[in-house]
Design an enzyme around this catalytic site. Structure first.
Site, PDB file in Angstrom:
ATOM      1  N   TYR A 180       2.452   0.105   9.530  1.00 14.19           N
ATOM      2  CA  TYR A 180       1.511  -0.510  10.461  1.00 14.19           C
ATOM      3  C   TYR A 180       2.057  -0.458  11.885  1.00 14.19           C
ATOM      4  O   TYR A 180       3.227  -0.147  12.104  1.00 14.19           O
ATOM      5  CB  TYR A 180       1.279  -1.979  10.082  1.00 14.19           C
ATOM      6  CG  TYR A 180       0.495  -2.146   8.810  1.00 14.19           C
ATOM      7  CD1 TYR A 180      -0.878  -1.920   8.793  1.00 14.19           C
ATOM      8  CD2 TYR A 180       1.115  -2.523   7.627  1.00 14.19           C
ATOM      9  CE1 TYR A 180      -1.609  -2.075   7.625  1.00 14.19           C
ATOM     10  CE2 TYR A 180       0.388  -2.676   6.451  1.00 14.19           C
ATOM     11  CZ  TYR A 180      -0.986  -2.454   6.470  1.00 14.19           C
ATOM     12  OH  TYR A 180      -1.715  -2.601   5.318  1.00 14.19           O
ATOM     13  N   ARG A 210       0.794  -1.229   0.000  1.00 12.07           N
ATOM     14  CA  ARG A 210       0.000   0.000   0.000  1.00 12.07           C
ATOM     15  C   ARG A 210       0.826   1.279   0.000  1.00 12.07           C
ATOM     16  O   ARG A 210       0.311   2.336  -0.304  1.00 12.07           O
ATOM     17  CB  ARG A 210      -0.936  -0.010   1.208  1.00 12.07           C
ATOM     18  CG  ARG A 210      -1.888  -1.160   1.138  1.00 12.07           C
ATOM     19  CD  ARG A 210      -2.581  -1.348   2.458  1.00 12.07           C
ATOM     20  NE  ARG A 210      -3.568  -0.332   2.695  1.00 12.07           N
ATOM     21  CZ  ARG A 210      -4.109  -0.111   3.890  1.00 12.07           C
ATOM     22  NH1 ARG A 210      -3.732  -0.843   4.928  1.00 12.07           N
ATOM     23  NH2 ARG A 210      -5.014   0.815   4.051  1.00 12.07           N
ATOM     24  N   GLN A 268      -1.608   3.292  -5.239  1.00 16.69           N
ATOM     25  CA  GLN A 268      -2.659   3.973  -4.462  1.00 16.69           C
ATOM     26  C   GLN A 268      -4.041   3.884  -5.096  1.00 16.69           C
ATOM     27  O   GLN A 268      -5.033   3.703  -4.399  1.00 16.69           O
ATOM     28  CB  GLN A 268      -2.278   5.429  -4.224  1.00 16.69           C
ATOM     29  CG  GLN A 268      -1.454   5.538  -2.955  1.00 16.69           C
ATOM     30  CD  GLN A 268      -0.924   6.930  -2.683  1.00 16.69           C
ATOM     31  OE1 GLN A 268      -1.506   7.910  -3.108  1.00 16.69           O
ATOM     32  NE2 GLN A 268       0.191   6.982  -1.983  1.00 16.69           N
ATOM     33  N   ASP A 326      -5.786   0.687  -4.060  1.00 22.34           N
ATOM     34  CA  ASP A 326      -5.811   0.333  -2.638  1.00 22.34           C
ATOM     35  C   ASP A 326      -7.243   0.193  -2.104  1.00 22.34           C
ATOM     36  O   ASP A 326      -7.822   1.130  -1.547  1.00 22.34           O
ATOM     37  CB  ASP A 326      -5.021   1.389  -1.857  1.00 22.34           C
ATOM     38  CG  ASP A 326      -4.835   1.014  -0.403  1.00 22.34           C
ATOM     39  OD1 ASP A 326      -5.454   0.023   0.043  1.00 22.34           O
ATOM     40  OD2 ASP A 326      -4.074   1.708   0.294  1.00 22.34           O
ATOM     41  N   SER A 351      -7.857   0.706   1.725  1.00 21.13           N
ATOM     42  CA  SER A 351      -8.038   2.110   2.136  1.00 21.13           C
ATOM     43  C   SER A 351      -9.416   2.627   1.742  1.00 21.13           C
ATOM     44  O   SER A 351     -10.091   3.275   2.544  1.00 21.13           O
ATOM     45  CB  SER A 351      -6.970   3.010   1.502  1.00 21.13           C
ATOM     46  OG  SER A 351      -5.739   2.797   2.133  1.00 21.13           O
TER      47      SER A 351
END
Ligand code: NAD
Length: 384
Positions: free
Chosen positions: A228, A121, A127, A130, A133
């Site tokens: 993360y 990601r 993007q 994704d 998201s």
């Protein structure tokens, strides 16, 4: 090449992998689109809208028989999996790390399984693809609306002839994609928003949306890899809990979104903390699943009301409750993803490419995705 859009059959799923407006780009790239009858119905996209956009609407059997690539939101059911044929490709949020054995079976059947949730990601060229998201964004928005609807008072400060309503105090725990959207939505509704995350880089992001960031004295930072969080040690967890409890007690509304990849979500609101909250307070636990959630009392897809009158909502598939909007975003993601693989009208696999190597789970009769393969090793089997 024939690209099929499957009807989702998972319980409560109302999204669809492609919406009519997304077809043009794919047909321009040489794809013929087949749509399973009724695939978009639950998301308010009738078959006729797909036909008007150039697709052919077909029965389930024909879709599975004819499509070279099947696009989906969730994993196919076991019945559908058995009907895939060798050489066919299936693309969706397949969750290979949760169900590695299903991936192994697809691989053994000669199916190429490609999972959008394994996308790297942080790559900027990924993007547009994704889906985690885009769907978390929908979830964060919807969580706040559910909370506002369930809360028996106003979110904004209101001064009226009948008196003044104080604004709601709302806390967002976990400031990833969903948490940021929850902050923005709650601010738009006029709530006073606080936010907390173990990754210190989220402080600035939360503040830029108008939230006050809680800095805990006991825990500086727990950033992991790839943007993360890492799992906390038991000592860190206990210290975090103690400090958080003081804040939790004063909140009217809490939205929890905290996840750690591949692990159970951390419990951030214990039953002891819940018992200190005021009657009428509302919690929406976005991390809830069969594995547990961020709130000790949550039960997946139920509303639990505690003895002291706190309502804990734990919807496990929030994006599916806003199916047209969520599908529109998802369709853009999966189209961009498919176009990444399409070369001269067919699927091409360049395993030197980061997106391809991270997301192709099975290919040429075998599991090729490293993390999924590791889970299938006999030692990992024994440890599970
Ligand atoms: P996620 O769903 O994995 O987790 C949600 C949030 O919970 C995270 O912010 C995490 O730090 C937090 N969390 C975990 N344990 C916690 C605990 N014990 N207490 C408090 N908070 C805790 O996160 P996500 O929304 O999928 O995003 C993860 C990361 O990926 C973020 O850094 C995000 O910015 C990044 N990301 C980057 C891009 C990009 O670069 N284009 C795109 C998407 C996401």
């Amino acid at each position: 090449m024939k690209v099929g859009v499957a009807k989702e059959r998972a319980p409560n799923e109302r999204r669809v992998a492609l919406v009519p407006e997304a077809l043009a780009k794919l047909t321009a790239a040489g794809a013929d689109i087949l749509v399973e009858r009724g695939a978009g119905e639950a998301a308010s996209f009738p078959d006729a809208a797909y036909e008007a956009a150039g697709a052919q609407v077909v029965a389930t059997d024909d879709l599975l028989a004819q499509a070279d690539v099947v696009l989906r939101v969730q994993r196919p059911t076991s019945e559908e999996q058995q009907r895939f044929r060798s050489g066919q490709v299936v693309i969706g949020l397949l969750q290979p790390l949760t169900e590695p054995a299903e991936m192994a079976a697809l691989g053994a059947a000669g199916v190429t399984a490609i999972s959008l949730d394994a996308l790297p990601r942080t790559l900027s060229r990924a993007q547009a693809m994704d889906a985690l998201s885009s769907q978390a964004n929908v979830g964060g928005y919807k969580a706040v609306l559910i909370a506002a609807n369930a809360y028996g008072r106003y979110f904004p400060l209101l001064t009226t002839a009948a008196g003044t309503a104080r604004p709601a105090n709302l806390l967002v725990l976990g400031v990833g994609v969903a948490g940021l959207q929850a902050i923005a939505t709650a601010r738009r509704l006029g709530a006073v928003v606080k936010a907390y995350d173990v990754r210190s880089e989220t402080k600035e992001q939360a503040e830029s949306l108008g939230a006050q960031f809680l800095v805990l004295k006991s825990l500086a930072d727990a950033s992991g890899t790839g943007g993360y969080a890492r799992e906390l040690t038991p000592e860190e967890r206990e210290a975090q809990q103690r400090e958080l409890n003081d804040h939790i007690a004063g909140m009217d509304v809490i939205i929890t979104t905290a996840q750690v990849p591949g692990r159970r979500p951390p419990v951030l609101v214990t039953s002891a903390a819940l018992s200190q909250m005021k009657p009428g307070s509302v919690i929406v636990d976005m991390a809830a699943s069969a594995l547990g959630g961020n709130v000790e009392a949550s039960k997946p897809d139920e509303v639990v009301v505690t003895d002291n009158g706190v309502a804990v909502h734990a919807l496990t598939n929030l994006p599916a409750t806003m199916p047209a909007g969520a599908s529109q975003f998802y369709a853009r993601n999966i189209s961009a993803f498919l176009l990444h693989f399409l070369k001269d009208g067919t699927m091409a696999y360049d395993f030197d490419d980061e997106i391809t190597s991270a997301t192709v789970i099975t290919h040429h009769g075998a599991v090729v995705h490293g993390q999924t393969k590791a889970l299938l090793e006999p030692a990992a089997e024994g440890a599970r």
